[in-house]
Design a protein around this motif. Structure first.
Motif, mmCIF file in Angstrom:
data_model
loop_
_atom_site.group_PDB
_atom_site.id
_atom_site.type_symbol
_atom_site.label_atom_id
_atom_site.label_comp_id
_atom_site.label_asym_id
_atom_site.label_seq_id
_atom_site.Cartn_x
_atom_site.Cartn_y
_atom_site.Cartn_z
ATOM 1 N N MET A 203 0.814 -1.220 0.000
ATOM 2 C CA MET A 203 0.000 0.000 0.000
ATOM 3 C C MET A 203 0.845 1.265 0.000
ATOM 4 N N GLU A 204 2.057 1.173 0.491
ATOM 5 C CA GLU A 204 2.975 2.312 0.375
ATOM 6 C C GLU A 204 3.241 2.595 -1.096
ATOM 7 N N GLY A 205 3.482 1.532 -1.855
ATOM 8 C CA GLY A 205 3.702 1.684 -3.285
ATOM 9 C C GLY A 205 2.461 2.165 -3.998
ATOM 10 N N VAL A 206 1.289 1.683 -3.565
ATOM 11 C CA VAL A 206 0.032 2.131 -4.165
ATOM 12 C C VAL A 206 -0.161 3.628 -3.948
ATOM 13 N N ALA A 207 0.087 4.085 -2.714
ATOM 14 C CA ALA A 207 -0.066 5.516 -2.414
ATOM 15 C C ALA A 207 0.856 6.357 -3.288
ATOM 16 N N ALA A 208 2.103 5.918 -3.447
ATOM 17 C CA ALA A 208 3.049 6.659 -4.279
ATOM 18 C C ALA A 208 2.595 6.668 -5.733
ATOM 19 N N MET A 209 2.058 5.554 -6.187
ATOM 20 C CA MET A 209 1.592 5.452 -7.569
ATOM 21 C C MET A 209 0.394 6.369 -7.806
ATOM 22 N N VAL A 210 -0.549 6.354 -6.879
ATOM 23 C CA VAL A 210 -1.723 7.216 -7.012
ATOM 24 C C VAL A 210 -1.305 8.681 -6.963
ATOM 25 N N ARG A 276 -0.440 0.223 -12.452
ATOM 26 C CA ARG A 276 -0.471 1.664 -12.745
ATOM 27 C C ARG A 276 -1.506 1.965 -13.829
ATOM 28 N N ASP A 277 -1.468 1.193 -14.916
ATOM 29 C CA ASP A 277 -2.426 1.432 -16.000
ATOM 30 C C ASP A 277 -3.842 1.109 -15.555
ATOM 31 N N PHE A 278 -3.985 0.086 -14.727
ATOM 32 C CA PHE A 278 -5.313 -0.238 -14.210
ATOM 33 C C PHE A 278 -5.852 0.925 -13.374
ATOM 34 N N LEU A 279 -5.010 1.491 -12.513
ATOM 35 C CA LEU A 279 -5.468 2.586 -11.675
ATOM 36 C C LEU A 279 -5.799 3.830 -12.496
ATOM 37 N N LYS A 280 -5.037 4.090 -13.537
ATOM 38 C CA LYS A 280 -5.338 5.224 -14.413
ATOM 39 C C LYS A 280 -6.748 5.081 -14.989
ATOM 40 N N GLU A 281 -7.098 3.864 -15.393
ATOM 41 C CA GLU A 281 -8.415 3.615 -15.979
ATOM 42 C C GLU A 281 -9.521 3.643 -14.911
ATOM 43 N N SER A 282 -9.245 3.054 -13.765
ATOM 44 C CA SER A 282 -10.278 2.808 -12.773
ATOM 45 C C SER A 282 -10.621 4.005 -11.898
#
Length: 285
Positions: A203-210, A276-282
């Motif tokens: 989730m640390e990586g998720v936060a940075a990605m978002v 990353r691409d999934f989050l951009k779409e979602s």
């Protein structure tokens, strides 16, 4: 005939769409609880029949002439869900199907802290005990779940979660394609390799990605399990969902969802969609 259960759901419907690219429609049958929702598939030549895991007679009709049956997990946990899976397995065997495939999950284990993994492990045991040829599809963790965990963090700038571990988030669309390939072309028996995306991220990586995607800081705030339970309770989440969510974090801390594999990429013939691409779409950004 290849029979796909739960074909009105996201994964089941995706599998049917991928099968239609590979084999004639008249070689595909679907078992659904609501036949009216599958009218589009029927119009395209797919055999559509009512089938309910709680009703063996309905499944016997839905599984008629089956060569293989894909059992998409009902998602019903506990004894009720296991009874339904037992009914589906028994009926598939009675119908004469030569192989049953089941949508299990990476980390499937009776000792898992994440309740669905206990459910999957129990169903895998039922398949082994049935004596029918079977394949347990060890799907990667569904990426769609991550959107719910992110919640309002994009608005608040704070991603509130307990201590966690890496998870190999994987999209329904990639899994649907892989499962269609396995149904149409492969003869795997027993548990499959983990069908995961190419990376595991915490989730640390998720936060940075978002943060990078939205262009503003999103901070991960680590809280205790008890604090997180209170946080979810205050938002109106039911106790069952809270227990499952906390179980996810406990299991991820144990490393249950960190293992990746090249099997998915090999099956679909390309790299799986990145998180990353999934989050951009979602995230509709």
């Amino acid at each position: 005939m290849l029979i796909v259960t739960g074909a009105n759901g996201k994964l089941g419907k995706g599998v049917v769409e991928e099968l239609l690219k590979r084999i004639p429609a008249d070689q595909i049958g679907v078992s659904v609880r609501n036949v009216s929702q599958a009218h589009e598939l029927k119009a395209r030549g797919v055999r559509v029949r009512h089938g309910d895991f709680a009703n063996a007679e309905s499944l016997l009709d839905a599984f008629e002439d089956a060569s293989q049956v894909l059992l998409v997990s009902t998602g019903i946990l506990g004894d009720a869900g296991i009874r339904q899976h037992q009914t589906a397995i028994d009926t598939a065997k009675k119908s004469g199907a030569r192989r049953v495939l089941y949508t299990s999950h990476m980390g499937s284990s009776r000792a898992s802290f994440f309740p669905p993994m206990v459910h999957h492990a129990a169903t895998e045991d039922l398949l082994k005990e049935s004596g029918i040829r079977c394949t347990s599809l060890r799907n990667g963790f569904y990426a769609s779940s991550l959107v719910g965990l992110i919640g309002d963090a994009v608005k608040t700038g704070e991603l509130i979660v307990p201590e966690d571990g890496p998870i190999a988030w994987t999209t329904h669309s990639d899994l649907a394609q892989a499962i269609a390939v396995i149904l149409a072309e492969k003869n795997w028996e027993g548990p499959s390799p983990n069908l995961t995306a190419s990376e595991a991220i915490d989730m640390e990586g998720v936060a940075a990605m978002v943060s990078d995607i939205v262009g503003r800081p999103i901070y991960r705030k680590v809280v205790t399990d008890d604090t997180y339970r209170a946080y979810l309770t205050a938002q109106g989440f039911p106790e069952v969902r809270i227990a499952i969510t906390l179980g996810l974090f406990r299991a991820s801390r144990n490393g249950d969802f960190a293992q990746t594999s090249n099997a998915l990429a090999d099956l679909i013939g390309r790299p799986p969609l990145t998180i990353r691409d999934f989050l951009k779409e979602s995230l509709s950004l």
